[in-house]
Design a protein around this motif. Structure first.
Motif, PDB file in Angstrom:
ATOM      1  N   ALA A  98       0.835  -1.203   0.000  1.00  0.00           N
ATOM      2  CA  ALA A  98       0.000   0.000   0.000  1.00  0.00           C
ATOM      3  C   ALA A  98       0.873   1.258   0.000  1.00  0.00           C
ATOM      4  O   ALA A  98       0.590   2.220  -0.724  1.00  0.00           O
ATOM      5  CB  ALA A  98      -0.929  -0.004   1.213  1.00  0.00           C
ATOM      6  N   TRP A  99       1.932   1.242   0.789  1.00  0.00           N
ATOM      7  CA  TRP A  99       2.841   2.392   0.811  1.00  0.00           C
ATOM      8  C   TRP A  99       3.532   2.579  -0.538  1.00  0.00           C
ATOM      9  O   TRP A  99       3.678   3.705  -1.023  1.00  0.00           O
ATOM     10  CB  TRP A  99       3.884   2.233   1.915  1.00  0.00           C
ATOM     11  N   PHE A 100       3.962   1.474  -1.154  1.00  0.00           N
ATOM     12  CA  PHE A 100       4.610   1.581  -2.457  1.00  0.00           C
ATOM     13  C   PHE A 100       3.641   2.093  -3.524  1.00  0.00           C
ATOM     14  O   PHE A 100       4.020   2.873  -4.385  1.00  0.00           O
ATOM     15  CB  PHE A 100       5.207   0.241  -2.894  1.00  0.00           C
ATOM     16  N   MET A 101       2.385   1.644  -3.463  1.00  0.00           N
ATOM     17  CA  MET A 101       1.420   2.125  -4.448  1.00  0.00           C
ATOM     18  C   MET A 101       1.152   3.612  -4.247  1.00  0.00           C
ATOM     19  O   MET A 101       1.023   4.367  -5.219  1.00  0.00           O
ATOM     20  CB  MET A 101       0.116   1.338  -4.362  1.00  0.00           C
ATOM     21  N   GLY A 102       1.087   4.046  -3.001  1.00  0.00           N
ATOM     22  CA  GLY A 102       0.941   5.480  -2.740  1.00  0.00           C
ATOM     23  C   GLY A 102       2.140   6.270  -3.233  1.00  0.00           C
ATOM     24  O   GLY A 102       1.992   7.345  -3.818  1.00  0.00           O
ATOM     25  N   ALA A 103       3.339   5.720  -3.028  1.00  0.00           N
ATOM     26  CA  ALA A 103       4.548   6.395  -3.515  1.00  0.00           C
ATOM     27  C   ALA A 103       4.561   6.449  -5.036  1.00  0.00           C
ATOM     28  O   ALA A 103       4.988   7.451  -5.629  1.00  0.00           O
ATOM     29  CB  ALA A 103       5.788   5.672  -2.994  1.00  0.00           C
ATOM     30  N   MET A 104       4.067   5.391  -5.684  1.00  0.00           N
ATOM     31  CA  MET A 104       3.997   5.394  -7.138  1.00  0.00           C
ATOM     32  C   MET A 104       3.040   6.471  -7.630  1.00  0.00           C
ATOM     33  O   MET A 104       3.354   7.220  -8.562  1.00  0.00           O
ATOM     34  CB  MET A 104       3.541   4.032  -7.664  1.00  0.00           C
ATOM     35  N   ALA A 105       1.891   6.572  -7.004  1.00  0.00           N
ATOM     36  CA  ALA A 105       0.900   7.571  -7.423  1.00  0.00           C
ATOM     37  C   ALA A 105       1.417   8.988  -7.210  1.00  0.00           C
ATOM     38  O   ALA A 105       1.294   9.845  -8.090  1.00  0.00           O
ATOM     39  CB  ALA A 105      -0.402   7.353  -6.657  1.00  0.00           C
ATOM     40  N   VAL A 106       2.006   9.236  -6.063  1.00  0.00           N
ATOM     41  CA  VAL A 106       2.522  10.579  -5.770  1.00  0.00           C
ATOM     42  C   VAL A 106       3.682  10.925  -6.702  1.00  0.00           C
ATOM     43  O   VAL A 106       3.753  12.036  -7.237  1.00  0.00           O
ATOM     44  CB  VAL A 106       2.946  10.685  -4.286  1.00  0.00           C
ATOM     45  N   GLY A 107       4.596   9.990  -6.929  1.00  0.00           N
ATOM     46  CA  GLY A 107       5.728  10.238  -7.818  1.00  0.00           C
ATOM     47  C   GLY A 107       5.287  10.482  -9.252  1.00  0.00           C
ATOM     48  O   GLY A 107       5.798  11.384  -9.930  1.00  0.00           O
ATOM     49  N   ALA A 108       4.322   9.688  -9.735  1.00  0.00           N
ATOM     50  CA  ALA A 108       3.825   9.887 -11.098  1.00  0.00           C
ATOM     51  C   ALA A 108       3.145  11.241 -11.232  1.00  0.00           C
ATOM     52  O   ALA A 108       3.302  11.936 -12.240  1.00  0.00           O
ATOM     53  CB  ALA A 108       2.856   8.764 -11.467  1.00  0.00           C
ATOM     54  N   LEU A 109       2.406  11.634 -10.206  1.00  0.00           N
ATOM     55  CA  LEU A 109       1.749  12.940 -10.236  1.00  0.00           C
ATOM     56  C   LEU A 109       2.771  14.069 -10.208  1.00  0.00           C
ATOM     57  O   LEU A 109       2.625  15.058 -10.937  1.00  0.00           O
ATOM     58  CB  LEU A 109       0.786  13.072  -9.058  1.00  0.00           C
ATOM     59  N   LEU A 110       3.801  13.947  -9.400  1.00  0.00           N
ATOM     60  CA  LEU A 110       4.820  14.995  -9.332  1.00  0.00           C
ATOM     61  C   LEU A 110       5.567  15.152 -10.660  1.00  0.00           C
ATOM     62  O   LEU A 110       5.853  16.283 -11.088  1.00  0.00           O
ATOM     63  CB  LEU A 110       5.812  14.705  -8.201  1.00  0.00           C
ATOM     64  N   VAL A 111       5.853  14.048 -11.326  1.00  0.00           N
ATOM     65  CA  VAL A 111       6.519  14.148 -12.624  1.00  0.00           C
ATOM     66  C   VAL A 111       5.578  14.777 -13.649  1.00  0.00           C
ATOM     67  O   VAL A 111       6.006  15.608 -14.456  1.00  0.00           O
ATOM     68  CB  VAL A 111       7.027  12.762 -13.090  1.00  0.00           C
ATOM     69  N   ALA A 112       4.300  14.424 -13.626  1.00  0.00           N
ATOM     70  CA  ALA A 112       3.334  15.034 -14.549  1.00  0.00           C
ATOM     71  C   ALA A 112       3.208  16.531 -14.293  1.00  0.00           C
ATOM     72  O   ALA A 112       3.144  17.327 -15.234  1.00  0.00           O
ATOM     73  CB  ALA A 112       1.984  14.348 -14.412  1.00  0.00           C
ATOM     74  N   ILE A 113       3.195  16.923 -13.030  1.00  0.00           N
ATOM     75  CA  ILE A 113       3.138  18.355 -12.695  1.00  0.00           C
ATOM     76  C   ILE A 113       4.411  19.054 -13.160  1.00  0.00           C
ATOM     77  O   ILE A 113       4.359  20.176 -13.678  1.00  0.00           O
ATOM     78  CB  ILE A 113       2.903  18.545 -11.189  1.00  0.00           C
ATOM     79  N   ALA A 114       5.557  18.404 -13.002  1.00  0.00           N
ATOM     80  CA  ALA A 114       6.817  18.997 -13.454  1.00  0.00           C
ATOM     81  C   ALA A 114       6.817  19.196 -14.970  1.00  0.00           C
ATOM     82  O   ALA A 114       7.281  20.232 -15.463  1.00  0.00           O
ATOM     83  CB  ALA A 114       7.996  18.122 -13.028  1.00  0.00           C
ATOM     84  N   ILE A 115       6.283  18.224 -15.706  1.00  0.00           N
ATOM     85  CA  ILE A 115       6.188  18.373 -17.160  1.00  0.00           C
ATOM     86  C   ILE A 115       5.306  19.562 -17.500  1.00  0.00           C
ATOM     87  O   ILE A 115       5.637  20.384 -18.363  1.00  0.00           O
ATOM     88  CB  ILE A 115       5.658  17.079 -17.808  1.00  0.00           C
ATOM     89  N   TYR A 116       4.173  19.674 -16.817  1.00  0.00           N
ATOM     90  CA  TYR A 116       3.259  20.794 -17.077  1.00  0.00           C
ATOM     91  C   TYR A 116       3.920  22.138 -16.756  1.00  0.00           C
ATOM     92  O   TYR A 116       3.808  23.092 -17.524  1.00  0.00           O
ATOM     93  CB  TYR A 116       1.986  20.624 -16.256  1.00  0.00           C
ATOM     94  N   VAL A 117       4.611  22.215 -15.629  1.00  0.00           N
ATOM     95  CA  VAL A 117       5.244  23.475 -15.222  1.00  0.00           C
ATOM     96  C   VAL A 117       6.336  23.865 -16.216  1.00  0.00           C
ATOM     97  O   VAL A 117       6.436  25.024 -16.629  1.00  0.00           O
ATOM     98  CB  VAL A 117       5.801  23.365 -13.784  1.00  0.00           C
ATOM     99  N   VAL A 118       7.161  22.908 -16.624  1.00  0.00           N
ATOM    100  CA  VAL A 118       8.230  23.206 -17.569  1.00  0.00           C
ATOM    101  C   VAL A 118       7.651  23.683 -18.897  1.00  0.00           C
ATOM    102  O   VAL A 118       8.118  24.657 -19.478  1.00  0.00           O
ATOM    103  CB  VAL A 118       9.144  21.975 -17.767  1.00  0.00           C
ATOM    104  N   GLU A 119       6.598  23.035 -19.361  1.00  0.00           N
ATOM    105  CA  GLU A 119       6.023  23.422 -20.649  1.00  0.00           C
ATOM    106  C   GLU A 119       5.249  24.735 -20.567  1.00  0.00           C
ATOM    107  O   GLU A 119       5.200  25.482 -21.537  1.00  0.00           O
ATOM    108  CB  GLU A 119       5.115  22.312 -21.178  1.00  0.00           C
ATOM    109  N   SER A 120       4.646  25.015 -19.445  1.00  0.00           N
ATOM    110  CA  SER A 120       3.881  26.259 -19.336  1.00  0.00           C
ATOM    111  C   SER A 120       4.773  27.476 -19.105  1.00  0.00           C
ATOM    112  O   SER A 120       4.367  28.601 -19.394  1.00  0.00           O
ATOM    113  CB  SER A 120       2.843  26.161 -18.220  1.00  0.00           C
ATOM    114  N   THR A 121       5.975  27.274 -18.598  1.00  0.00           N
ATOM    115  CA  THR A 121       6.880  28.403 -18.376  1.00  0.00           C
ATOM    116  C   THR A 121       7.891  28.571 -19.513  1.00  0.00           C
ATOM    117  O   THR A 121       8.696  29.492 -19.463  1.00  0.00           O
ATOM    118  CB  THR A 121       7.648  28.236 -17.055  1.00  0.00           C
ATOM    119  N   ARG A 122       7.821  27.702 -20.494  1.00  0.00           N
ATOM    120  CA  ARG A 122       8.743  27.791 -21.634  1.00  0.00           C
ATOM    121  C   ARG A 122       8.363  29.016 -22.492  1.00  0.00           C
ATOM    122  O   ARG A 122       7.207  29.281 -22.731  1.00  0.00           O
ATOM    123  CB  ARG A 122       8.658  26.529 -22.456  1.00  0.00           C
TER     124      ARG A 122
END
Length: 126
Positions: A98-122
């Protein structure tokens, strides 16, 4: 007046004196206590596939962050598979999954947010 420090704890107490388990407690959920490991591996696999597909679409925008996201999700799922096959107490294994699945979800979301931030500030001309 009796001192509670001298009273027996745990299995020494009579069954009617045992504390009543709270059904709303997260650690008392059946998926953590009695469920098989596939209850965590299958949804985590679906989450991993969805994240990897979305990261593949993000390759049109950039390269490094989607690769990081794909590697992170894949490594976490493989670690979950290894933990599920190790054995041990079912409740402990399910809690780790359960902890690993939560870490997977949070990590995937953080990378998706990072992609959005990088592309929106370009800048438009870059």
């Amino acid at each position: 007046m009796t001192d509670d420090r001298h009273e027996p704890h745990g299995p020494e107490r009579l069954p009617d004196e045992q504390p009543v388990p709270n059904p709303n407690d997260v650690t008392a959920q059946p998926a953590l206590r009695y469920g098989s490991t596939s209850r965590w591996l299958v949804p985590a696999g679906v989450l991993a596939v969805v994240a990897i597909v979305l990261y593949c679409f993000a390759f049109q925008l950039q390269i490094i962050l989607p690769v990081i996201g794909i590697l992170y999700v894949a490594v976490i799922w493989v670690v979950m598979l290894i933990v599920s096959r190790r054995g041990g107490a079912r409740a402990d294994t399910n809690r780790r999954l359960a902890w690993f699945m939560g870490a997977m979800a949070v990590g995937a979301l953080l990378v998706a947010i990072a992609i959005y931030v990088v592309e929106s500030t370009r800048l438009p001309w870059t």
